[in-house]
Write a protein that holds these residues in place. Structure first.
Motif, mmCIF file in Angstrom:
data_model
loop_
_atom_site.group_PDB
_atom_site.id
_atom_site.type_symbol
_atom_site.label_atom_id
_atom_site.label_comp_id
_atom_site.label_asym_id
_atom_site.label_seq_id
_atom_site.Cartn_x
_atom_site.Cartn_y
_atom_site.Cartn_z
ATOM 1 N N VAL A 1 38.224 33.937 39.174
ATOM 2 C CA VAL A 1 38.511 35.186 39.277
ATOM 3 C C VAL A 1 37.176 35.936 38.098
ATOM 4 C CG1 VAL A 1 39.971 36.365 38.627
ATOM 5 C CG2 VAL A 1 40.876 34.010 38.816
ATOM 6 N N ASP B 1 39.295 41.830 39.867
ATOM 7 C CA ASP B 1 39.764 40.875 41.151
ATOM 8 C C ASP B 1 41.172 41.682 41.198
ATOM 9 O OD1 ASP B 1 37.680 39.721 42.590
ATOM 10 O OD2 ASP B 1 37.975 37.754 41.891
ATOM 11 N N ILE C 1 44.231 38.653 43.244
ATOM 12 C CA ILE C 1 43.846 38.444 44.478
ATOM 13 C C ILE C 1 45.327 37.882 44.549
ATOM 14 C CG2 ILE C 1 43.535 35.739 44.694
ATOM 15 C CD1 ILE C 1 41.746 36.030 42.645
ATOM 16 N N THR D 1 42.881 43.349 36.354
ATOM 17 C CA THR D 1 42.101 41.796 37.225
ATOM 18 C C THR D 1 43.788 41.120 37.360
ATOM 19 O OG1 THR D 1 40.026 41.512 35.715
ATOM 20 C CG2 THR D 1 41.146 39.521 37.145
ATOM 21 N N LEU E 1 46.478 38.573 39.829
ATOM 22 C CA LEU E 1 46.562 37.869 40.515
ATOM 23 C C LEU E 1 48.409 37.547 41.145
ATOM 24 C CD1 LEU E 1 44.528 35.081 38.526
ATOM 25 C CD2 LEU E 1 45.501 34.523 40.432
#
Lengths: 264, 319
Positions: free
Chosen positions: A29, A33, A35, A200, A202
């Motif tokens: 990662v 990012d 994601i 960042t 997820l």
């Protein structure tokens, strides 16, 4: 930012319930990012998050966070870097305490001292921060969090999480338990905070449209593995239909119940 | 006589604040209390008999109790056993230790020795004996109450409260929950032992069995307090705990004093305390069920009113 090398997780070894939830997963990662993570129930998405955050110990492999090996670091230490929001709106806040008490624990990470930080300056700060939720919570600082609705609690959790300034955000279906309107509000706030603080992120979601609309990268999990990893350019041209077809062609079998795993 | 109930209740209230910290704030069902209360009495008594200062004796008693709490929390943290079992282990071990502290005897008197309770009448010499004891005790209790109120408004205190409500949140904020439990349990049992140390001086002896049934008595007092008023502010919560403790002691006094009319003996008081807790639980449950049923009905009425209003608006527009 986050590097996962060959991690695995086996539950209940040597019993009839033995399950390999994560099998030799590699993931890189990059900082910045965002994601989105999709996959059917039991594909290992939540387990992956639990391994990254440190809720579960890994069975094998390595987790490197910000260049440091954190494979055996306890969860509360990793929390300095990682902010996590769960599906259940009650997990992020203390119901029996007031909004201001909740926010003061989130004001800075780590062990607290005998300081009294809950002063008028910080109350003003909290009011200002709560104001951007547009839920009227800025006038209810002294109300117990248990009195708030699920949507309000999840928005407050999100606010508290970013208030503690993590570098990374793990969102585990954080809008799934909310009604569509509140889900929309929380999702808007999420993208706003991610952009503003350059987090960042997820995000696990069962909403295929969300998975496509948000973020710069999409990964799909199945059977404890990452079976698809799409970068920004590929993701742009993606539609829900294409995604389902990709899933089918990878699995090389027709799923009788696409519906419950890929509901648009 | 009336002053006696208040002194008894006030000394007891310090213990109840300790139980409040473990049971209500930390959500940790702690039975260490039954042992650490007697530990406090034993340590204070032996220290006074040996000739240490009265304040030092009380501080030593508190410290001994705090260590007991830390041990319970450590057993719970490191061996991952439920708090209940950890508390029972410490409590059982403390019984032997308390007799050791008392020099191998189960009972040590504090006769013809200066204690804090022989000092109070000298300090407040303008008051009568019983009022002097009451004022002295009240000052100690106020000091403890205000210190605890301030502590639970610090960042550390608030995070201990949050731990009891939601452990995951504390972990997410980068705090080690084990450390918080150790601090909270140390504080709780420190107060319990302080109360034991005061009681030994008030009644003039320390006894290895002094702590028996303390947890249940403490819970009874907390629940009585919770009937008085509802609040999420720590200063009001500790206040109602003190009221609850005094009311509990008054009830027990009535049981002892007038109980013989209905053939009650002092040994029946533990049964009464248990029944009191059970009745409190039933009332609390009934009340909360009633209030949530009420809230549901109100929500239905609100929805109906809104629909009617919307319908009116539609009608209005159509006309």
């Amino acid at each position: 930012m986050l590097k996962i090398e060959q991690i695995s997780k086996v539950f209940y070894p040597n019993t009839v319930n033995e399950k390999t939830a994560i099998e030799y997963v590699d993931l890189m990662v990059n900082a910045g990012d965002f994601i989105t993570v999709v996959g059917s129930n039991g594909s290992g998405k939540s387990t992956l998050f639990n391994l990254i955050s440190g809720s579960y110990p890994v069975t094998g492999g390595k987790i490197i966070l910000n260049g440091k090996d954190v494979t055996h670091t306890p969860e509360y230490k990793r929390a300095f870097t990682i902010g996590r929001i769960f599906q259940d709106p009650t997990t992020g806040t203390a119901a029996k305490m007031s909004i201001e008490d909740n926010m003061i624990t989130a004001l800075y990470k780590g062990m607290k001292g005998l300081r009294i930080s809950l002063n008028s300056a910080n109350r003003d700060l909290f009011r200002k921060e709560l104001n951007q939720l547009s839920m009227g919570l800025e006038d209810r600082l002294k109300d117990n969090v248990g009195l708030l609705s699920g949507g309000q609690r999840q928005a407050l959790t999100l606010l508290m999480t970013v208030l503690s300034r993590p570098k990374m955000l793990l969102l585990d279906e954080h809008t799934a338990a909310l009604d569509p309107r509140n889900a929309q509000i929380v999702m808007d706030l999420t993208t706003k905070f991610i952009a503003r603080y350059n987090l960042t992120s997820l995000m696990v979601t069962h909403n295929m449209q969300h998975a496509i609309d948000f973020g710069n990268r999409l990964i799909m999990m199945d059977g404890g593995r990452i079976i698809l990893d799409l970068a920004a350019e590929e993701k742009k041209s993606l539609t829900v239909l294409k995604l389902v077809q990709m899933f089918k062609s990878i699995k090389k079998q027709d799923y009788a119940s696409d519906e419950d795993l890929l509901t648009p | 006589m009336l002053e006696g109930i208040f002194v008894d209740g006030l000394i007891f209230s310090i213990m109840v604040i300790g139980v409040l910290i473990s049971y209500r704030i930390l959500d940790f069902a702690d039975l260490t209390c039954d042992g650490s209360f007697a530990t406090g009495a034993a340590v204070a008594t032996m220290a006074i008999v040996q000739g240490t200062g009265l304040v030092t004796a009380l501080l030593l008693a508190s410290a001994a109790g705090a260590i007991a709490g830390v041990i319970t929390a450590t057993i719970h943290n490191q061996l991952k056993v439920p708090g209940l079992l950890a508390g029972i282990l410490t409590m059982t071990m403390l019984y032997s230790i308390n007799i050791r502290i008392l020099g191998g005897r189960a009972n040590i008197p504090l006769l013809r020795i200066t204690t804090i309770y022989t000092k109070f009448p000298l300090i407040f010499s303008s008051l009568s004996q019983s009022w002097a004891l009451l004022v002295g005790t009240l000052l100690i209790v106020l000091f403890v109450k205000i210190s605890i109120d301030i502590f639970f408004r610090t960042d550390l205190g608030i995070s201990i409260g949050a731990l009891g409500s939601n452990e995951q949140m504390i972990i997410s904020m980068g705090i080690n929950p084990k450390l918080l439990k150790v601090i909270g349990m140390g504080l709780s049992n420190g107060l319990i032992a302080l109360s034991g140390g005061l009681l030994a001086q008030y009644q003039g002896f320390a006894d290895a069995n002094l702590g028996q049934g303390m947890v249940v008595q403490g819970l009874a007092a907390i629940m009585i307090g919770e009937f008085l008023f509802d609040s999420n502010r720590i200063s009001l919560i500790t206040l109602r705990v003190i009221f609850g403790a005094i009311i509990y002691k008054a009830l027990m006094f009535l049981g002892r004093y007038y109980g013989y009319y209905i053939k009650l003996t002092p040994s029946d008081l533990k049964l009464l305390t248990g029944i009191l807790v059970i009745v409190s639980l039933i009332i609390a449950q009934t009340r909360s069920a009633a209030s949530s049923a009420d809230a549901r009905k109100k929500a239905l009425r609100r929805n109906k009113a809104r629909r009617v209003a919307e319908q009116k608006e539609v009608d209005h527009v159509e006309n």
